[in-house]
Enzyme design. Structure first.
Site, PDB file in Angstrom:
ATOM      1  N   ARG A 229      55.020  81.603 -50.110  1.00 16.04           N
ATOM      2  CA  ARG A 229      55.969  82.245 -51.020  1.00 16.04           C
ATOM      3  C   ARG A 229      55.242  83.338 -51.791  1.00 16.04           C
ATOM      4  O   ARG A 229      54.038  83.219 -52.065  1.00 16.04           O
ATOM      5  CB  ARG A 229      56.564  81.230 -52.007  1.00 16.04           C
ATOM      6  CG  ARG A 229      57.583  80.278 -51.396  1.00 16.04           C
ATOM      7  CD  ARG A 229      58.890  80.984 -51.066  1.00 16.04           C
ATOM      8  NE  ARG A 229      59.908  80.078 -50.533  1.00 16.04           N
ATOM      9  CZ  ARG A 229      60.174  79.897 -49.238  1.00 16.04           C
ATOM     10  NH1 ARG A 229      59.486  80.559 -48.324  1.00 16.04           N
ATOM     11  NH2 ARG A 229      61.131  79.081 -48.862  1.00 16.04           N
ATOM     12  N   HIS A 277      59.884  88.939 -44.815  1.00  9.08           N
ATOM     13  CA  HIS A 277      60.193  87.516 -44.968  1.00  9.08           C
ATOM     14  C   HIS A 277      61.023  86.986 -43.801  1.00  9.08           C
ATOM     15  O   HIS A 277      62.122  86.462 -43.981  1.00  9.08           O
ATOM     16  CB  HIS A 277      60.927  87.233 -46.293  1.00  9.08           C
ATOM     17  CG  HIS A 277      60.930  85.768 -46.639  1.00  9.08           C
ATOM     18  ND1 HIS A 277      61.073  85.299 -47.927  1.00  9.08           N
ATOM     19  CD2 HIS A 277      60.805  84.648 -45.868  1.00  9.08           C
ATOM     20  CE1 HIS A 277      61.031  83.974 -47.926  1.00  9.08           C
ATOM     21  NE2 HIS A 277      60.885  83.562 -46.681  1.00  9.08           N
TER      22      HIS A 277
END
Ligand code: NDP
Length: 314
Positions: A229, A277
């Protein structure tokens, strides 16, 4: 036949109905998806969520589970309105772990075979063999040995890469993988690592873990593959480590701010590869399967599968 379980769609950032509409239609006999704010909120038992609005949960007094659309649940656990005591469920899908493994392999193999330098040389029409290295000469350190990390480790080991993996709790040894845990395990892993892959969940303990102190303990000239993350990484520390030559390169898939703003220095840094992502999305089919399994457990009064440990944060 039991009535379908009502499931409200909660996201402040994504159009969940648009993303998952076709698969939700396919499971309508088990799960009735309704938009927020749903009528008759007291009949809603399930929520499918991603960055849910802070005040949304208050409307639904009898929720039995909140499901993430992803393997990670950090966007749900960070929601101040998340009701205490309601299980939080994540996607667990071997196909997703395989996709993650392919993504990490792309970067590790690129590092091994110096893909970036060949691309630069090609742009200059430069015929310059760089010499071959064997996989056994490049040690990969994995932060996180969960569903993703274990698959990545097994695939790397099968190709001959020495693999060190770091988890919170100690594990029994597995073929081709050196398993380490705790602070002493991290201290052992970092100086031996040529390619560091971050596959940790975002928790209070792991936030900011990719920082100057950690980079200084890596083998000089190591490369980072960041697929956890964005908030694992202290961005300024990465730029300093790259510009100072401590790190040779970084492949970044996740960012503190997504989408990555156009003016961000990561975009144009010569030693950074940016991807948006999408190392491995949970497929709509996997999300639908999770919803069905959760709804089935709710209807049967059983514990829901793949609930995370909310106190632990993953
Ligand atoms: P899991 O929950 O299965 O595994 C997490 C691993 O991290 C476990 O090995 C756990 O240790 C370890 N861990 C957690 N906290 C610590 C800590 N403080 N110190 C050391 N080790 C720790 O998660 P997944 O493998 O399914 O996914 C990992 C993460 O990957 C997700 O949370 C998400 O952030 C990211 N991800 C990114 C994607 C992308 O497209 N970029 C897609 C999918 C996931 P232990 O085994 O002891 O519990």
């Amino acid at each position: 036949m039991t009535a379908p379980v009502r499931c409200v769609l909660l996201s402040s950032t994504l159009d969940l109905a648009g993303l998952f509409g076709p698969v939700l239609a396919g499971i309508a006999d088990a799960v009735e998806a309704v938009p927020h704010p749903a009528p008759e909120p007291e009949t809603v038992r399930l929520a499918l969520a991603w960055f849910p609005p802070a005040d949304a949960f208050a409307r639904y007094p009898d929720l039995r589970a909140v499901c993430s659309i992803a393997a990670g649940v950090d966007s749900l656990l960070a929601c101040p309105g998340l009701p205490a005591g309601v299980p939080v469920v994540r996607v667990v899908d071997p196909e997703q772990a395989l996709a993650m493994s392919c993504f990490v392999l792309w970067h590790v193999l690129g590092h091994l075979r110096r893909f970036r330098t060949y691309a630069e040389n090609q742009a200059r029409a430069l015929w310059r063999p760089l010499g071959q290295r064997a996989a056994g000469e490049v040690t990969v350190g994995l932060l996180g040995y969960g569903r993703m990390g274990a698959r990545v480790a097994a695939d790397l080991a099968a190709l001959g890469f020495p693999v060190l993996a770091w988890s919170r709790s100690p594990r029994a040894p597995e073929a081709g993988v050196d398993l380490l845990s705790g602070e002493s395990g991290l201290a052992d892993l970092l100086p031996r690592t040529d390619v560091l892959v971050n596959l940790l969940p975002l928790t209070p303990q792991t936030r900011g873990i990719l920082n100057a102190g950690l980079f200084a303990r890596l083998k000089p000239g190591a490369t980072l593959v960041q697929v956890g993350r964005g908030d694992h990484l202290v961005e300024g520390d990465l730029l300093a480590a790259l510009d100072g030559g401590r790190l040779a390169g970084a492949a970044l898939d996740v960012f503190a701010t997504e989408p990555l703003p156009p003016a961000h220095p990561f975009w144009r840094h010569p030693k950074i590869v940016v991807t948006p992502h999408e190392a491995c999305d949970a497929s709509p089919q996997a999300v639908a399967a999770m919803l069905c399994a959760t709804a089935q457990a709710i209807s049967a009064g059983l514990p829901v599968p793949n609930a995370v440990d909310v106190a632990r944060g993953y």
